[in-house]
Structures are given as structure tokens and as C-alpha cells.
Design a protein around this motif. Structure first.
Motif, PDB file in Angstrom:
ATOM      1  N   ARG A 159      -2.571   3.714 -13.265  1.00 12.45           N
ATOM      2  CA  ARG A 159      -1.437   3.574 -12.351  1.00 12.45           C
ATOM      3  C   ARG A 159      -0.414   4.683 -12.535  1.00 12.45           C
ATOM      4  N   HIS A 168       6.952   4.065  -2.577  1.00 11.79           N
ATOM      5  CA  HIS A 168       5.715   3.358  -2.914  1.00 11.79           C
ATOM      6  C   HIS A 168       5.737   2.843  -4.350  1.00 11.79           C
ATOM      7  N   GLY A 194       5.108  -1.048  -5.180  1.00 12.89           N
ATOM      8  CA  GLY A 194       4.080  -1.448  -6.134  1.00 12.89           C
ATOM      9  C   GLY A 194       4.638  -2.372  -7.204  1.00 12.89           C
ATOM     10  N   LEU A 250       5.151  -5.864  -5.877  1.00  8.93           N
ATOM     11  CA  LEU A 250       3.871  -6.574  -5.898  1.00  8.93           C
ATOM     12  C   LEU A 250       3.543  -7.067  -7.306  1.00  8.93           C
ATOM     13  N   ARG A 251       3.757  -6.205  -8.281  1.00 11.04           N
ATOM     14  CA  ARG A 251       3.446  -6.569  -9.667  1.00 11.04           C
ATOM     15  C   ARG A 251       4.248  -7.777 -10.121  1.00 11.04           C
ATOM     16  N   ALA A 262      -3.232  -5.625  -9.955  1.00 11.86           N
ATOM     17  CA  ALA A 262      -2.815  -5.592  -8.549  1.00 11.86           C
ATOM     18  C   ALA A 262      -1.994  -4.343  -8.247  1.00 11.86           C
ATOM     19  N   GLU A 263      -1.068  -3.999  -9.133  1.00  7.67           N
ATOM     20  CA  GLU A 263      -0.226  -2.822  -8.895  1.00  7.67           C
ATOM     21  C   GLU A 263      -1.035  -1.537  -8.966  1.00  7.67           C
ATOM     22  N   TYR A 291      -2.908  -1.041  -5.751  1.00  8.90           N
ATOM     23  CA  TYR A 291      -2.011  -0.648  -4.662  1.00  8.90           C
ATOM     24  C   TYR A 291      -1.613   0.816  -4.784  1.00  8.90           C
ATOM     25  N   ARG A 324      -4.329   3.133  -3.809  1.00 11.47           N
ATOM     26  CA  ARG A 324      -4.550   3.182  -2.353  1.00 11.47           C
ATOM     27  C   ARG A 324      -3.515   4.060  -1.662  1.00 11.47           C
ATOM     28  N   VAL A 325      -2.234   3.877  -1.984  1.00 10.31           N
ATOM     29  CA  VAL A 325      -1.198   4.637  -1.270  1.00 10.31           C
ATOM     30  C   VAL A 325      -1.143   6.090  -1.737  1.00 10.31           C
TER      31      VAL A 325
END
Length: 439
Positions: free
Chosen positions: A137, A152, A156, A159-160, A193-194, A197, A200-201
Motif C-alpha cells: 500500500r 485518494h 483509502g 475505507l480502512r 481492503a485499503e 483500493y 486500483r486507483v
């Protein structure tokens, strides 16, 4: 460059850091409401700091990726470098979780009581891949920040925290899992999850780097150069994290060791939350300090930011706000409240000191004088350990000694960073000239 531009650039990064720091208090709130909360709070604090200690080689990948990823060749080399570091820390995590190494470290070295060690073990086993996902990450976050897409990073982290908070609340409500194990599961799922993400971005920015050939006449990045840049930063992270076991060793030697070890993670999470805006500031200086005028703007913003953060810490720790936080939000056992409040009040200057650390560390990185950073950390670590252990030996309350040692250690570190920067100011001017030439 205006103060407003610095503020707009800083805010998403600060939000990301702040959200990361409230992750632990959310989990601590769940643990406090579970059986055997005092032991489980102490175990979760040890679990969290030990996992961060293991991941120290990759914490600064964000800065390395931000500073060195400039074209196809450098990105590919740094990708392989990141994967090697991730394999290394995963091996260490496996050994710590599934061999007697954990007992040797926590029991023989830190003298942690055995019930707390046993409560720590399940969380360690759940989190064996935590550091690898963080390395993945942070590498991609460095690329994102290099291209100016700091929003972003904030998304992220939102989301985390959502994943970790909801996981902890759900497991606490519907399972009989021990509190520290719940914390480990929540942290693990959240970082996965982070990381997904951010990966992806970051793909458009990665594609842009892969489409950029090395500039004519520019020397290619080598593993030796990458290691030369990253190693002092990794050592810096390691030495910074070693402060925690040093403090925990001191607290374990007090007469009321279990209470001190349970209260300290709560104190530290408060200090970390209040310092988060200052921690985020390093990337701002790295990205925006491109000329003498920018330098002046950032210098002015530094003092305003650090002063504001410490002022807020002052108001929080010396008013009923901290009582509301400990009772209504965390539900910390009442007999720990006094210890937590003392620690928070003693650490009131730490947000200002952290902001100044970030500022001078970034300037030293831009001057390619990163060795001065870990030299400062060594001084800070030694003083912190001496103050904590010496004060406890003289009869000072454990939490008071811990917060005082941490503050004095940061102050000495700041003094060393300042004079190191002053000695190498001309190197920063060379950096500004290279930016102009590249443009």
C-alpha cells in the motif's frame, strides 16, 4: 505558493493519518467492553507496537517511492525492491507468531507477565501478512502523492477505518473472541481492503510512469542507490519503533505493571491521534519545497500548524473533554483514568515537536542527507530510555515517566535535526536548481 495551497495539499494527508490513528481507539472501545479488558487492552497494545516494529523496513517506502519513482526503469526496480522487503518482514512475522520467539521477546526481554503474552499470541498469528500489505500500500501511495492525487490517500484511509471499525464491532457483538484477537482480525481485514483500493486507483499513475522512458543523460536508478536512500529511512523507522519496547520494559518493572501496561496504549493512541497532522506534513514538504519562496511559505505554515495542534492537545487534556472521551467513547476502566490523563497532559508539546520533526526530516531528505535523521533518532531513543528507566527506578509513576521520556527524547531529536539542516542548507539550494532544470 500560498498558505491556502499548502493547506489544501495537507488536509487529505492529515485526514488519512488522523483516520489511521483513530483506528486503535475504536478497537480499544470494543475491547474495553469485553471480559478481562485490562489484560486484553495490554495485549492489544503489545500486539500493535510489535507489528509496527516488524514492519519498520517498509514504513518509509512511501517516501522512497515518492522521491525516486520517476520513470519506467526506476518504478520497476523499486517494485522488486518493495517485494523483497515484504518477503523479509513476512518471514519475521511468521517466526514471531508460530515459534517460541514471541515468548523470548515479550517474556525474557521485556518481562511482560505471562497472561498478557498468551493473550497477544492469537492476534500475532492472525496478522502475519499485515506488514506485507502495508508495504504494498505505501509503495503505491508514494506514486499517488508524486502525481498530486492526495485525495485518494484520504479515501483509502476512510475505507480502512470503516472496515476495521465495523469488523471489531461485529466480532465483539456476535462472537466470544478475546479482545486482542478481535483487534488483530479488524486490523488485518482493514489493511487488505485499503491496499486493494490504493492499488486500483494508482493504476493510471503507474501506467504513466511505465510509459515514461529514462531522460537522456540521466543516470539509471540502481539497487545500490535505492538502498542508500532507503536504508537510513528504514533505520529511522526501526529506531523510532524501538522506543515502544523500551517504554514497555520500563512499565513492566513497576509495582502496578498490568495497570500501567493497560493504560499506556490508551495514552499513546491519544498522543498519536493528536500528532497525526504533524506526521502527515513530511510528504507536503517533500512534494512542495521547490524554491526559496516555497520554502518560506512552508516554514511559516509549519509553526502555525504545530502550534495549533499542541493548543488543541492542551484544551483536550486539561478540560472535561478527556473525561468524556474515556468514559462515553472508550469506556476505559475507571481505575485507569488518572493514569491516562497524566500521560496525556505531560505529552502536550508532542504535536508541535512532531510537526517540526516532519519539516526538518523532509528538508534533509531533499538534501540527500538522510543519515542525519537516524542519528537524531539514536539520540532521542537513548534519552527516552534513560529518562523512563531512571525515573521509574527513582520512584516516579510509570505513565508519567513514559510521557516525560518521550517528550524529552523528541526535543533532543529536534535540536539535532535543526543543526544538521543548518549545516547542509546549500544542498537544499542544489535541489531547487535541479527542479528548475528538470522543468
Amino acid at each position: 505558493m500560498s498558505q491556502r495551497r499548502v493547506l489544501v495539499f495537507w488536509l487529505p494527508l492529515a485526514l488519512a493519518w488522523w483516520l489511521m490513528t483513530i483506528e486503535s481507539p475504536i478497537i480499544q472501545g470494543v475491547i474495553s467492553r469485553k471480559p478481562d479488558s485490562e489484560t486484553q487492552l495490554a495485549a492489544f497494545g503489545l500486539l500493535f507496537t510489535l507489528q509496527i516494529l516488524i514492519e519498520t523496513p517498509i514504513i518509509m517506502l512511501l517516501a522512497t517511492s515518492n522521491a525516486l519513482s520517476r520513470d519506467r526503469q526506476s518504478f520497476r526496480l523499486l517494485w522488486r525492491f518493495m517485494m523483497c522487503l515484504n518477503l523479509l518482514i513476512t518471514l519475521v512475522a511468521l517466526l514471531m507468531a508460530f515459534t517460541p520467539l514471541l515468548d523470548l521477546y515479550l517474556g525474557s526481554l521485556l518481562q511482560i507477565p505471562m497472561p498478557i503474552i498468551e493473550a497477544t499470541r492469537p492476534g500475532m498469528q492472525i496478522m502475519v501478512l499485515w506488514g506485507a500489505f502495508i508495504g504494498f500500500r505505501r509503495f503505491h501511495q508514494g506514486v499517488i502523492i508524486r502525481f498530486g492525487n492526495t485525495r485518494h490517500v484520504g479515501f483509502g484511509t476512510v475505507l480502512r477505518v470503516l472496515v476495521s471499525g465495523s469488523t471489531a464491532l461485529a466480532l465483539g457483538a456476535v462472537t466470544n473472541m478475546a479482545g486482542a484477537a478481535i483487534g488483530g482480525a479488524a486490523l488485518m481485514l482493514a489493511v487488505i481492503a485499503e491496499a486493494l483500493y490504493i492499488w486500483r486507483v494508482a493504476r493510471p499513475d503507474v501506467a504513466s510512469l511505465l510509459a515514461t522512458p529514462p531522460r537522456a543523460g540521466q543516470r539509471a536508478l540502481t539497487y545500490a542507490k535505492a538502498i542508500q536512500f532507503h536504508l537510513p529511512l528504514a533505520i529511522t523507522s526501526l529506531l523510532t519503533m524501538l522506543v515502544h519496547p523500551a517504554i514497555e520494559r520500563g512499565l513492566a518493572s513497576t509495582a502496578d505493571a498490568e495497570q500501567n501496561l493497560a493504560a499506556w496504549p490508551v495514552v499513546f493512541s491519544i498522543l498519536l491521534t493528536m500528532r497525526s497532522g504533524g506526521m502527515a506534513y513530511q510528504e507536503v514538504v517533500l512534494s512542495l519545497n521547490e524554491s526559496e519562496s516555497h520554502h518560506r511559505t512552508l516554514r511559516n505554515f509549519t509553526m502555525r500548524l504545530g502550534g495549533s495542534l499542541s493548543l488543541f492537545m492542551l484544551v483536550f487534556s486539561f478540560t472535561p473533554l478527556i473525561h468524556v472521551y474515556l468514559t462515553s467513547i472508550l469506556d476505559v476502566p475507571a481505575h485507569l483514568h488518572t493514569l491516562v490523563i497524566i500521560g496525556a497532559q505531560v505529552g502536550v508539546l508532542l504535536p508541535l515537536l512532531t510537526t517540526l520533526h516532519s519539516y526538518f526530516r523532509a528538508l534533509l531528505m531533499l538534501s540527500y542527507r538522510t543519515s542525519a535523521i537516524y542519528q537524531a533518532i539514536v539520540l532521542g531513543f537513548v534519552l527516552t530510555a534513560l529518562v523512563v528507566w531512571g525515573s521509574i527506578a527513582l520512584g516516579m509513576e510509570g505513565i508519567l515517566a513514559a510521557a516525560l521520556g518521550l517528550t524529552l527524547g523528541h526535543l533532543v531529536e529536534l535540536v539535532y535535526l535543526y543543526f544538521s539542516y543548518r549545516r547542509g542548507h546549500s544542498a537544499l539550494q542544489l535541489h531547487w536548481q535541479s527542479v528548475v532544470a528538470a522543468a
